[in-house]
Design a protein around this motif. Structure first.
Motif, PDB file in Angstrom:
ATOM      1  N   LYS A  67       0.446  -1.420   0.152  1.00  0.00           N
ATOM      2  CA  LYS A  67       0.055   0.221   0.048  1.00  0.00           C
ATOM      3  C   LYS A  67       0.940   1.189  -0.283  1.00  0.00           C
ATOM      4  O   LYS A  67       0.409   2.045  -0.304  1.00  0.00           O
ATOM      5  CB  LYS A  67      -1.308  -0.276   1.278  1.00  0.00           C
ATOM      6  CG  LYS A  67      -1.667   1.041   1.086  1.00  0.00           C
ATOM      7  CD  LYS A  67      -2.811   1.124   2.467  1.00  0.00           C
ATOM      8  CE  LYS A  67      -3.873   2.188   3.137  1.00  0.00           C
ATOM      9  NZ  LYS A  67      -4.351   2.380   4.080  1.00  0.00           N
ATOM     10  N   PHE A  68       1.937   1.946   0.939  1.00  0.00           N
ATOM     11  CA  PHE A  68       2.621   2.246   0.803  1.00  0.00           C
ATOM     12  C   PHE A  68       4.566   2.419  -0.104  1.00  0.00           C
ATOM     13  O   PHE A  68       4.913   3.099  -0.003  1.00  0.00           O
ATOM     14  CB  PHE A  68       3.361   2.519   2.207  1.00  0.00           C
ATOM     15  CG  PHE A  68       2.244   3.156   2.743  1.00  0.00           C
ATOM     16  CD1 PHE A  68       1.668   4.001   3.309  1.00  0.00           C
ATOM     17  CD2 PHE A  68       1.614   2.244   4.075  1.00  0.00           C
ATOM     18  CE1 PHE A  68       0.523   4.458   4.246  1.00  0.00           C
ATOM     19  CE2 PHE A  68       0.696   2.226   4.573  1.00  0.00           C
ATOM     20  CZ  PHE A  68      -0.278   3.518   4.769  1.00  0.00           C
ATOM     21  N   ASN A  69       3.916   1.064  -1.525  1.00  0.00           N
ATOM     22  CA  ASN A  69       5.427   0.896  -2.107  1.00  0.00           C
ATOM     23  C   ASN A  69       6.531   1.396  -1.100  1.00  0.00           C
ATOM     24  O   ASN A  69       7.628   1.720  -1.426  1.00  0.00           O
ATOM     25  CB  ASN A  69       5.118   2.513  -3.089  1.00  0.00           C
ATOM     26  CG  ASN A  69       5.914   1.713  -4.255  1.00  0.00           C
ATOM     27  OD1 ASN A  69       6.400   0.633  -4.635  1.00  0.00           O
ATOM     28  ND2 ASN A  69       6.713   2.744  -5.071  1.00  0.00           N
ATOM     29  N   VAL A  70       6.517  -0.095  -0.159  1.00  0.00           N
ATOM     30  CA  VAL A  70       7.747  -0.089   0.516  1.00  0.00           C
ATOM     31  C   VAL A  70       8.045  -1.488  -0.007  1.00  0.00           C
ATOM     32  O   VAL A  70       7.501  -2.274   0.547  1.00  0.00           O
ATOM     33  CB  VAL A  70       7.766   0.360   2.201  1.00  0.00           C
ATOM     34  CG1 VAL A  70       9.155  -0.436   2.637  1.00  0.00           C
ATOM     35  CG2 VAL A  70       7.432   1.134   1.778  1.00  0.00           C
ATOM     36  N   PRO A  71       9.101  -1.775  -0.088  1.00  0.00           N
ATOM     37  CA  PRO A  71       9.546  -3.023  -0.257  1.00  0.00           C
ATOM     38  C   PRO A  71       9.310  -3.842   1.024  1.00  0.00           C
ATOM     39  O   PRO A  71      10.029  -3.279   2.066  1.00  0.00           O
ATOM     40  CB  PRO A  71      11.428  -2.944  -0.272  1.00  0.00           C
ATOM     41  CG  PRO A  71      11.458  -2.233  -0.190  1.00  0.00           C
ATOM     42  CD  PRO A  71      10.219  -1.038  -0.461  1.00  0.00           C
ATOM     43  N   VAL A  72      10.097  -5.828   0.388  1.00  0.00           N
ATOM     44  CA  VAL A  72       9.526  -6.254   1.857  1.00  0.00           C
ATOM     45  C   VAL A  72      11.133  -7.482   1.546  1.00  0.00           C
ATOM     46  O   VAL A  72      11.045  -8.038   0.492  1.00  0.00           O
ATOM     47  CB  VAL A  72       8.376  -7.409   1.454  1.00  0.00           C
ATOM     48  CG1 VAL A  72       8.562  -8.384   2.622  1.00  0.00           C
ATOM     49  CG2 VAL A  72       6.796  -6.226   1.181  1.00  0.00           C
ATOM     50  N   VAL A  73      11.832  -7.489   3.516  1.00  0.00           N
ATOM     51  CA  VAL A  73      12.436  -8.613   3.052  1.00  0.00           C
ATOM     52  C   VAL A  73      12.269  -9.078   4.482  1.00  0.00           C
ATOM     53  O   VAL A  73      11.416  -9.266   5.313  1.00  0.00           O
ATOM     54  CB  VAL A  73      14.291  -7.281   4.166  1.00  0.00           C
ATOM     55  CG1 VAL A  73      14.847  -8.769   4.253  1.00  0.00           C
ATOM     56  CG2 VAL A  73      14.616  -6.344   2.694  1.00  0.00           C
ATOM     57  N   THR A  74      12.416 -10.319   3.925  1.00  0.00           N
ATOM     58  CA  THR A  74      11.395 -11.764   5.026  1.00  0.00           C
ATOM     59  C   THR A  74      12.545 -12.217   5.672  1.00  0.00           C
ATOM     60  O   THR A  74      13.549 -12.944   4.477  1.00  0.00           O
ATOM     61  CB  THR A  74      10.355 -12.496   4.648  1.00  0.00           C
ATOM     62  OG1 THR A  74      11.596 -13.383   3.795  1.00  0.00           O
ATOM     63  CG2 THR A  74       9.306 -11.471   4.176  1.00  0.00           C
ATOM     64  N   MET A  89       1.958 -13.276  -2.049  1.00  0.00           N
ATOM     65  CA  MET A  89       3.540 -13.076  -2.437  1.00  0.00           C
ATOM     66  C   MET A  89       3.754 -13.704  -3.584  1.00  0.00           C
ATOM     67  O   MET A  89       4.418 -12.097  -3.648  1.00  0.00           O
ATOM     68  CB  MET A  89       4.693 -14.439  -1.726  1.00  0.00           C
ATOM     69  CG  MET A  89       4.391 -13.719  -0.077  1.00  0.00           C
ATOM     70  SD  MET A  89       5.688 -14.816   0.577  1.00  0.00           S
ATOM     71  CE  MET A  89       7.038 -13.542   0.622  1.00  0.00           C
ATOM     72  N   SER A  90       3.454 -13.717  -4.533  1.00  0.00           N
ATOM     73  CA  SER A  90       3.655 -13.804  -6.110  1.00  0.00           C
ATOM     74  C   SER A  90       3.323 -12.453  -6.552  1.00  0.00           C
ATOM     75  O   SER A  90       3.715 -12.787  -8.049  1.00  0.00           O
ATOM     76  CB  SER A  90       2.699 -15.306  -6.521  1.00  0.00           C
ATOM     77  OG  SER A  90       1.795 -15.423  -6.602  1.00  0.00           O
ATOM     78  N   VAL A  91       2.545 -12.205  -6.620  1.00  0.00           N
ATOM     79  CA  VAL A  91       1.934 -10.777  -7.152  1.00  0.00           C
ATOM     80  C   VAL A  91       2.186  -9.468  -6.232  1.00  0.00           C
ATOM     81  O   VAL A  91       1.869  -9.133  -6.645  1.00  0.00           O
ATOM     82  CB  VAL A  91       0.496 -11.018  -7.565  1.00  0.00           C
ATOM     83  CG1 VAL A  91       0.383 -12.574  -8.276  1.00  0.00           C
ATOM     84  CG2 VAL A  91      -0.789 -11.336  -6.227  1.00  0.00           C
ATOM     85  N   LEU A  92       2.988  -9.714  -5.394  1.00  0.00           N
ATOM     86  CA  LEU A  92       2.802  -8.506  -4.492  1.00  0.00           C
ATOM     87  C   LEU A  92       3.478  -7.057  -5.653  1.00  0.00           C
ATOM     88  O   LEU A  92       4.817  -7.497  -6.005  1.00  0.00           O
ATOM     89  CB  LEU A  92       3.830  -8.702  -3.169  1.00  0.00           C
ATOM     90  CG  LEU A  92       3.225  -9.332  -2.319  1.00  0.00           C
ATOM     91  CD1 LEU A  92       4.520  -9.221  -1.063  1.00  0.00           C
ATOM     92  CD2 LEU A  92       2.415  -8.356  -2.012  1.00  0.00           C
ATOM     93  N   ARG A  93       3.124  -5.884  -5.840  1.00  0.00           N
ATOM     94  CA  ARG A  93       3.978  -4.589  -6.399  1.00  0.00           C
ATOM     95  C   ARG A  93       5.423  -4.767  -6.142  1.00  0.00           C
ATOM     96  O   ARG A  93       5.544  -3.499  -6.599  1.00  0.00           O
ATOM     97  CB  ARG A  93       2.607  -4.166  -7.009  1.00  0.00           C
ATOM     98  CG  ARG A  93       1.807  -4.615  -7.526  1.00  0.00           C
ATOM     99  CD  ARG A  93       0.903  -3.638  -8.023  1.00  0.00           C
ATOM    100  NE  ARG A  93       1.290  -2.526  -9.374  1.00  0.00           N
ATOM    101  CZ  ARG A  93       1.440  -3.734 -10.628  1.00  0.00           C
ATOM    102  NH1 ARG A  93       0.841  -4.739 -10.678  1.00  0.00           N
ATOM    103  NH2 ARG A  93       2.062  -2.275 -11.763  1.00  0.00           N
ATOM    104  N   VAL A  94       5.920  -4.602  -4.978  1.00  0.00           N
ATOM    105  CA  VAL A  94       6.726  -4.835  -4.645  1.00  0.00           C
ATOM    106  C   VAL A  94       8.083  -5.243  -4.231  1.00  0.00           C
ATOM    107  O   VAL A  94       7.762  -6.205  -4.651  1.00  0.00           O
ATOM    108  CB  VAL A  94       6.269  -3.605  -3.269  1.00  0.00           C
ATOM    109  CG1 VAL A  94       6.237  -2.248  -3.345  1.00  0.00           C
ATOM    110  CG2 VAL A  94       6.187  -4.708  -2.339  1.00  0.00           C
TER     111      VAL A  94
END
Length: 319
Positions: free
Chosen positions: A150-157, A186-191
């Motif tokens: 939503k806030f266009n922030v990348p994800v690190v797991t 997760m396969s279609v997350l835009r970030v």
């Protein structure tokens, strides 16, 4: 010796370290000049480490990944990020302490960090359920990923689990569905999404936060559909064959890289991250920043397509 938890295969190294400590003690008392002996022993220790850690079996790497002094997710978050704000709850059942996550900054770059967290002592292990998330943990992780999108922030797991919680209640609350939904979303997350195995990567418990543009493994970690012990108990009805199972599963970082199942290996200090956590923190931080820089240059639709193609191509055999 700072590290009191040594494995059987490290006994030669331990013997040399004990000899070095005694020699230093004699030297410091001023009775004899042991400088040459100290230098010789330090050289032998380095050579012994290089020899031992260059010939590790699959099971020995599994043991290193489980070392009690190995850094966990919160250790990495504390040392590579700033302004970490932990977010809680899945908005359905409760807050699963086996999954931690929230907004943070890495070198000023905003990210959403989500990790599986184990405990250091009995009380912490019970609180964190030994790093085995329940369905609400995966739903919390997905909620945070969608918030990052939503806030266009990348994800690190950060992946480190012996598996998803195996209890009856977890199944009753939809463990399989929660993990499956995470794979789909997760396969279609835009970030940009970067997934890093920092310890154990067991089965769907790991895969539930493991679908990303880049999937990386630290050098002495493992990633597999099943643990060596469980594999051994199924095939041989005993855990005694776990060493054979570990080699057969091809679960090490080098094996996974060779089979095209991960995108890179993050080097660790010789013998594991617990020997020099600061080096491990630096290496993982540099890897995250490097991958993010490349991924953020790509169009979101292109990233998603490459992500889907990568996972769709795994296990495909063309004769």
């Amino acid at each position: 010796m700072a590290n009191t938890n040594w494995f059987d295969f490290e006994k030669d190294i331990v013997a040399l370290i004990e000899q070095l400590e005694k020699t230093k003690e004699t030297h410091e008392k001023g009775k004899l000049d042991m400088s040459d002996m100290i230098a010789s022993l330090e050289q032998k220790i380095q050579e012994a480490k290089e020899h031992t850690y260059s010939q590790l079996t699959g099971w020995q790497k599994v043991q290193i990944s489980r070392h009690p002094n190995r850094p966990y997710s919160l250790d990495y978050i504390e040392n590579i990020a700033t302004n970490f704000t932990e977010l809680h709850g899945d908005r359905h059942v409760k807050d699963d302490k086996a999954i931690v996550g929230g907004f943070a900054q890495i070198d000023g770059k905003p990210v959403m960090i989500i990790g599986q967290q184990k405990g250091r002592n009995t009380k912490e292990r019970q609180l964190r359920n030994f790093g085995m998330p329940n369905p609400e943990g995966y739903r919390k992780a997905l909620r945070l990923m969608k918030l990052a999108e939503k806030f266009n922030v990348p994800v690190v797991t950060l992946i480190d689990t012996p598996g998803a919680s195996p209890g009856l209640e977890a199944e009753e609350r939809g463990q399989g569905e929660a993990i499956a939904k995470n794979l789909m979303e997760m396969s279609v997350l835009r970030v940009p999404v970067i997934c890093i195995v920092i310890g154990e990567g067991a089965s769907g418990g790991a895969l539930g936060i493991g679908v990303g543009d880049k999937v990386l493994m630290m050098q002495y970690t493992w990633y597999s559909v099943i643990s060596p012990e469980s594999c051994s108990s199924i095939l041989w009805r005993t855990w005694d064959k776990k060493e054979i199972a570990a080699d057969a599963l091809k679960l090490s970082a080098n094996d996974m890289m060779g089979n095209g199942l991960v995108d890179g290996i993050i080097p660790e200090p010789l013998g594991g991250a617990h020997h020099d956590p600061e080096v491990a923190y630096t290496n993982i931080k540099e890897a995250i920043l490097r991958e993010l820089t490349a991924l953020e240059k790509m169009d979101a639709d292109d990233r998603i397509m490459k992500r889907i193609e990568k996972f769709s191509g795994m296990g495909v055999v063309v004769e």
